[in-house]
Design an enzyme around this catalytic site. Structure first.
Site, short mmCIF file in Angstrom:
data_model
loop_
_atom_site.label_atom_id
_atom_site.label_comp_id
_atom_site.label_asym_id
_atom_site.label_seq_id
_atom_site.Cartn_x
_atom_site.Cartn_y
_atom_site.Cartn_z
N SER A 256 0.19 -8.94 1.32
CA SER A 256 -1.27 -8.91 1.34
C SER A 256 -1.74 -8.75 2.77
O SER A 256 -1.13 -9.30 3.69
CB SER A 256 -1.83 -10.20 0.76
OG SER A 256 -3.19 -10.35 1.11
N SER A 257 -2.84 -8.01 2.93
CA SER A 257 -3.41 -7.87 4.27
C SER A 257 -3.85 -9.23 4.81
O SER A 257 -3.99 -9.41 6.01
CB SER A 257 -4.62 -6.94 4.24
OG SER A 257 -4.25 -5.70 3.69
N ASP B 83 -3.51 -7.05 -7.78
CA ASP B 83 -4.89 -7.41 -8.07
C ASP B 83 -5.12 -7.13 -9.56
O ASP B 83 -5.75 -6.15 -9.95
CB ASP B 83 -5.84 -6.60 -7.18
CG ASP B 83 -5.63 -6.96 -5.72
OD1 ASP B 83 -6.15 -7.99 -5.30
OD2 ASP B 83 -4.92 -6.23 -5.01
N HIS C 298 0.83 -1.21 0.00
CA HIS C 298 0.00 0.00 0.00
C HIS C 298 0.87 1.26 0.00
O HIS C 298 0.57 2.24 -0.67
CB HIS C 298 -0.89 0.04 1.24
CG HIS C 298 -1.89 -1.08 1.33
ND1 HIS C 298 -1.82 -2.06 2.30
CD2 HIS C 298 -2.97 -1.37 0.58
CE1 HIS C 298 -2.83 -2.90 2.15
NE2 HIS C 298 -3.54 -2.51 1.12
N VAL D 299 4.54 -5.47 -4.63
CA VAL D 299 5.62 -5.43 -3.63
C VAL D 299 5.61 -6.78 -2.90
O VAL D 299 4.56 -7.28 -2.52
CB VAL D 299 5.40 -4.27 -2.65
CG1 VAL D 299 6.47 -4.28 -1.57
CG2 VAL D 299 5.40 -2.94 -3.40
N GLN E 239 -18.07 -6.21 -1.90
CA GLN E 239 -17.15 -7.00 -2.71
C GLN E 239 -16.80 -8.34 -2.06
O GLN E 239 -16.00 -9.09 -2.60
CB GLN E 239 -15.90 -6.21 -3.07
CG GLN E 239 -14.95 -5.95 -1.91
CD GLN E 239 -13.85 -4.99 -2.32
OE1 GLN E 239 -14.09 -3.81 -2.58
NE2 GLN E 239 -12.63 -5.48 -2.42
#
Ligand code: AMP
Length: 299
Positions: free
Chosen positions: A190-191, A155, A37, A181, A61
């Site tokens: 990724s979260s 994504d 991010h 990244v 989503q």
């Protein structure tokens, strides 16, 4: 840096800046911020005078049974991370009611629908996911009215769809992509990586390896997609706990499956797999070599 929760307040702050001729960048996120991010924020800073980061876990989503409820929401830690980075002027963190005043997070009477571009990859397995993504991003575009919006190529399908949305719906915004990244071993940040157990985390590197191997096959001139996909599935099978959802090679613009890669064709190589309960994705955009055989012209 100013934290804003309401749509009206965003408009009130940004309208005068826009009138002054300042260039505004939007970085939409769902929070639980990591270095991926932050790379988007840096790119936004480079491209604009005023950076707005949105943090919103968008209910529309997520499909039934997905991780909407347990998705991490460490707002304070996120604000600290952004504060440490020079250049973020506003953080927009609305409530669900603020973003969906008509429906309070349920499906709205009016929303966007994605067709064809969601036939393959994640869209095939997450029905309605990209309807939710495009709807919320369209709302954010109308609230912030950015000159530029920055998204991660991680994504990949989302990026292609949003770029197309901006073009087809005449949003006056440049949609810019930032390369994925990665952690040191190659795992895409990724979260959702926080969900992984130690053993799952070790095995998770298989996704980036699979994508890298497929990329190298394409670079070497391999054209038969079935052969590339078979090799991808073989590599994925090396991780005992990985359940592959898809391994695909598609056209980078239409996102339609291809059987044979053509010279200089822009393609997307992508994989999704569950490690335990956690769904991970990885992908790469690549242009096929110019010198490979053009089967169509041989026919
Ligand atoms: P998310 O918070 O997961 O919805 O992601 C917000 C934005 O960050 C999206 O545009 C993602 O594509 C992007 N992003 C997430 N992970 C990465 C990463 N590892 N590298 C680059 N961008 C990323």
């Amino acid at each position: 840096m100013e934290l804003i929760h309401h749509v009206d307040a965003v408009r009130k702050r940004l309208d005068p800046l826009r009138a002054e001729g300042k260039r505004i960048a939007l970085v939409p996120t769902m929070g639980a911020l990591h270095d991926g991010h932050l790379a988007l924020v840096r790119e936004a800073r480079r491209l604009a005078d005023v950076v707005v980061v949105s943090i919103f876990v968008n209910p529309t989503q997520f499909g039934p049974g997905e991780d909407y409820e347990r998705y991490p929401r460490p707002l304070d830690a996120d604000l600290h991370r952004l504060e440490a980075l020079p250049g973020v002027r506003f953080v927009f963190a609305p409530t669900v009611n603020e973003m969906y005043p008509g429906a309070a997070g349920a499906r709205e009477p009016i929303s966007l629908v994605v067709d064809q571009l969601d036939d393959a990859l994640c869209g095939r397995h997450r029905k309605g996911h990209f309807d939710g993504v495009t709807t919320v991003v369209a709302k954010l575009f109308n609230i912030v009215r950015p000159h530029v919006a920055v998204f991660g190529l991680k994504d990949a399908q989302q990026f292609v769809i949003l770029k197309r949305m901006a073009h087809d719906l005449f949003f006056d915004v440049d949609v810019v992509g930032v390369p994925t990244v990665r952690e040191e071993d190659g795992l895409a940040m990724s979260s959702r990586n926080v969900y992984l157990t130690e053993s799952e985390r070790e095995q998770a590197v298989v996704l980036s390896r699979t994508v890298a191997q497929a990329v190298s096959r394409v670079r070497k001139g391999e054209q038969r997609v079935s052969g590339i996909v078979t090799a991808m599935l073989e590599t994925m099978a090396g991780a005992a706990d990985a359940r592959v959802q898809y391994a695909e090679v598609v056209d980078a613009e239409t996102l339609q499956p291809i059987e044979r890669i053509q010279p200089s064709q822009n393609i997307l190589v992508a994989v999704a797999a569950f490690l335990g309960e956690t769904r991970l994705i990885d992908s790469a955009f690549i242009t096929a070599p110019a010198h490979i055989r053009n089967v169509a012209s041989e026919a």
